[in-house]
Design an enzyme around this catalytic site. Structure first.
Site, mmCIF file in Angstrom:
data_model
loop_
_atom_site.group_PDB
_atom_site.id
_atom_site.type_symbol
_atom_site.label_atom_id
_atom_site.label_comp_id
_atom_site.label_asym_id
_atom_site.label_seq_id
_atom_site.Cartn_x
_atom_site.Cartn_y
_atom_site.Cartn_z
ATOM 1 N N GLY A 216 0.845 -1.182 -0.019
ATOM 2 C CA GLY A 216 0.017 0.219 -0.055
ATOM 3 C C GLY A 216 0.766 1.291 -0.047
ATOM 4 N N GLU A 251 3.991 -6.754 1.665
ATOM 5 C CA GLU A 251 3.933 -7.146 0.205
ATOM 6 C C GLU A 251 3.722 -5.824 -0.416
ATOM 7 O OE1 GLU A 251 0.744 -10.870 1.293
ATOM 8 O OE2 GLU A 251 -0.166 -8.823 0.977
ATOM 9 N N ARG A 254 3.637 -1.285 -5.858
ATOM 10 C CA ARG A 254 3.509 -0.374 -6.255
ATOM 11 C C ARG A 254 4.896 0.659 -6.216
ATOM 12 N NH1 ARG A 254 -0.982 2.776 -7.896
ATOM 13 N NH2 ARG A 254 -1.896 1.861 -6.268
ATOM 14 N N ARG A 290 -5.130 3.150 -15.927
ATOM 15 C CA ARG A 290 -5.093 3.475 -14.562
ATOM 16 C C ARG A 290 -5.997 5.126 -14.659
ATOM 17 N NH1 ARG A 290 -2.135 5.095 -11.387
ATOM 18 N NH2 ARG A 290 -2.975 4.270 -9.612
ATOM 19 N N TYR A 294 -9.246 4.835 -12.604
ATOM 20 C CA TYR A 294 -9.303 5.571 -11.205
ATOM 21 C C TYR A 294 -9.166 7.048 -11.219
ATOM 22 C CZ TYR A 294 -7.468 0.853 -10.561
ATOM 23 O OH TYR A 294 -7.157 -0.423 -10.655
ATOM 24 N N CYS A 318 -11.616 3.783 -29.495
ATOM 25 C CA CYS A 318 -13.054 4.316 -29.617
ATOM 26 C C CYS A 318 -13.858 4.413 -28.218
ATOM 27 C CB CYS A 318 -13.734 3.875 -30.728
ATOM 28 S SG CYS A 318 -13.016 3.703 -32.302
ATOM 29 N N GLU A 319 -13.432 5.297 -27.411
ATOM 30 C CA GLU A 319 -14.206 5.413 -26.159
ATOM 31 C C GLU A 319 -14.016 6.724 -25.725
ATOM 32 O OE1 GLU A 319 -15.068 1.981 -24.313
ATOM 33 O OE2 GLU A 319 -14.791 2.813 -22.384
HETATM 34 N N1 LLP Z 1 -1.094 -7.224 -0.892
HETATM 35 C C1 LLP Z 1 -2.505 -7.344 -1.257
HETATM 36 C C2 LLP Z 1 -3.130 -8.341 -0.514
HETATM 37 C C3 LLP Z 1 -2.943 -6.447 -2.154
HETATM 38 O O1 LLP Z 1 -4.238 -6.802 -2.608
HETATM 39 C C4 LLP Z 1 -2.111 -5.715 -2.843
HETATM 40 C C5 LLP Z 1 -2.703 -4.469 -3.868
HETATM 41 C C6 LLP Z 1 -0.916 -5.397 -2.625
HETATM 42 C C7 LLP Z 1 -0.305 -6.496 -1.620
HETATM 43 C C8 LLP Z 1 0.121 -4.587 -3.178
HETATM 44 O O2 LLP Z 1 -0.367 -3.254 -3.227
HETATM 45 P P1 LLP Z 1 0.675 -2.101 -3.611
HETATM 46 O O3 LLP Z 1 1.819 -2.156 -2.453
HETATM 47 O O4 LLP Z 1 1.179 -2.079 -4.720
HETATM 48 O O5 LLP Z 1 -0.113 -0.821 -3.079
HETATM 49 N N2 LLP Z 1 -4.670 -1.583 -9.949
HETATM 50 C C9 LLP Z 1 -4.735 -0.441 -8.602
HETATM 51 C C10 LLP Z 1 -4.036 -1.195 -7.464
HETATM 52 C C11 LLP Z 1 -4.866 -2.219 -6.932
HETATM 53 C C12 LLP Z 1 -3.988 -2.907 -5.720
HETATM 54 C C13 LLP Z 1 -4.632 -4.124 -5.448
HETATM 55 N N3 LLP Z 1 -4.111 -4.880 -4.365
HETATM 56 C C14 LLP Z 1 -3.846 0.817 -9.193
HETATM 57 O O6 LLP Z 1 -3.578 0.631 -10.370
HETATM 58 O O7 LLP Z 1 -3.620 1.781 -8.599
#
Ligand code: LLP
Length: 395
Positions: A216, A251, A254, A290, A294, A318-319
């Protein structure tokens, strides 16, 4: 990254193209490790952010494990050289087939999303962690918030209590897990979530091998300094986590790869009407969804040295929603100029689609000297082949 590298990559491999700066991935890993250094920790790379096997191998070499959310991500982790003992399995709504695959693999741990999932294990043995939904507002985009009670993920404390009480002996609960959302920039939601988990662990008197606090960590898309407060994390969250007296797992997705990735595209048209200027690129929401999904901000750089103008920058789909940026100040481009979209290394290629029969772009890594093709551009035949019967050339 030096402009010349973008020109070199575009001329060698064509556009649109994902380009990754390996040096930046290394810097991000070092920053994460440095932030956590006073803690007993291990980082797992959330493969959903980017599952290119070359990058996975690169990341693995820094002692990082993998977080897989599907059987295919798991298989890709194995292909990239991770051992089952370095892989954490995540995901909600796992099918029986998926679970059977994971159980046979004996990964480090399977994160169980619900009470209902427990029953799916039958009498098979596995190491599990319960995914807790602590009902905390991560103060991020609603689509990427996961730790609120209205989100579909995890179980509340009451349910977790019940699961622990009735856990069959074939399942060994090695840890607890929580992931409250993505692109978080403040530390307060983390403190709130981790404190309630700490209270839960103490009140239940359970012995765990680790606590997995998910990912996150947000990055600075707008280049205005709004990103994960690492200093605060190091000074406040890390000392708090240390008091739990067990290894803490992260985990991160990003944070590791986003700023290392660029979507390099070409301007195909500069279109003006009496109301607006539009700059159209050969990339689109099929390559990077993205902004459309979002309303996400990505810096866009036109590689020329001309005057500036205000324009909407869109793709070739086309959107109407296929817009990368609205009313953005950019250099006035000429058709053929390169447009580089920044911070596209996480949730870029991994969310790409074939909409409008777009072909997925090539992926190239830059190691400080040379460009390395790490995934070929998709070809029309790759798509067509899936529609052909064996030996059939005319479906
Ligand atoms: N762990 C779990 C259980 C998760 O669901 C996620 C992301 C992560 C770790 C990694 O999160 P990060 O460190 O990347 O924030 N597609 C969206 C982001 C969706 C994230 C889903 N879960 C975007 O492009 O912003």
């Amino acid at each position: 990254m030096n402009r010349e590298i973008f020109f070199r990559a575009a001329s060698e491999y064509g556009t649109p193209l994902y380009l990754y700066d390996l040096g930046e991935i290394e810097r991000r890993i070092k920053r994460a490790k440095d932030t956590l250094k006073s803690l007993d920790f291990k980082i797992f790379f959330a493969m959903k952010a980017n599952s290119n096997p070359y990058l996975l191998k690169f990341i693995h070499a820094y002692g990082i494990g993998a977080d897989a959310v599907s059987v295919n991500e798991y298989k890709m982790a194995l292909f990239a050289g991770f051992n089952p003992g370095e892989i954490i399995v995540n995901g909600n709504g796992k099918s029986l087939e998926d679970l059977e695959f994971y159980i046979a693999q004996n990964p480090l741990c399977i994160n169980v999303d619900s009470k209902e999932e427990i029953a799916k294990f039958g009498n098979k043995s596995a190491k599990i962690a319960l995914r807790i939904n602590p009902d905390v507002n991560p103060q991020t985009h609603p689509h990427i918030s996961t730790g609120l009670k209205e989100n579909k993920f995890g179980m509340d404390f009451e349910t977790a209590k019940e699961v622990i009480k009735t856990l069959p002996s074939n399942l060994k609960m090695v840890g607890l897990h929580c992931h409250i959302g993505s692109q978080i920039t403040k530390i307060d939601p983390f403190i709130e979530a981790f404190s309630s988990i700490e209270k839960f662990v103490r009140s239940q008197g359970i012995k765990l091998e680790f606590l997995n606090v998910g990912g996150g960590w947000g990055i600075d898309y707008k280049k205005d300094g709004t990103e994960m407060d690492l200093d605060g994390y190091r000074k406040i969250v890390v000392p708090f986590l240390s008091t739990l007296d067990m290894p803490i797992y992260f985990e991160l997705g990003r944070f590791i790869t986003a700023s290392a990735g660029y979507l390099v595209s070409k301007v195909t048209e500069v279109k003006r009407n009496s109301y607006k200027n539009f700059v159209i690129l050969d990339a689109s929401m099929a390559d990077l969804i993205r902004p459309a999904l979002y309303d996400a901000y990505h810096e866009i750089e036109i590689l020329n040295d001309g005057e500036e103008m205000i324009a909407d920058i869109g793709g070739r789909i086309c959107e109407s929603g296929d817009i990368f940026a609205r009313s953005r100040k950019i250099k006035i481009p000429n058709p053929g100029d390169l447009a580089v979209i920044h911070d596209a290394g996480s949730y870029g290629y991994s969310m790409a689609s074939n909409y409008n029969l777009s072909l997925k772009p090539a992926e190239v890594a830059f190691d400080g000297e040379k460009l390395i093709l790490i995934r070929k551009r998709e070809e029309f035949e790759d798509i067509l082949n899936l529609c052909l019967e064996d030996e059939d050339e005319n479906i």
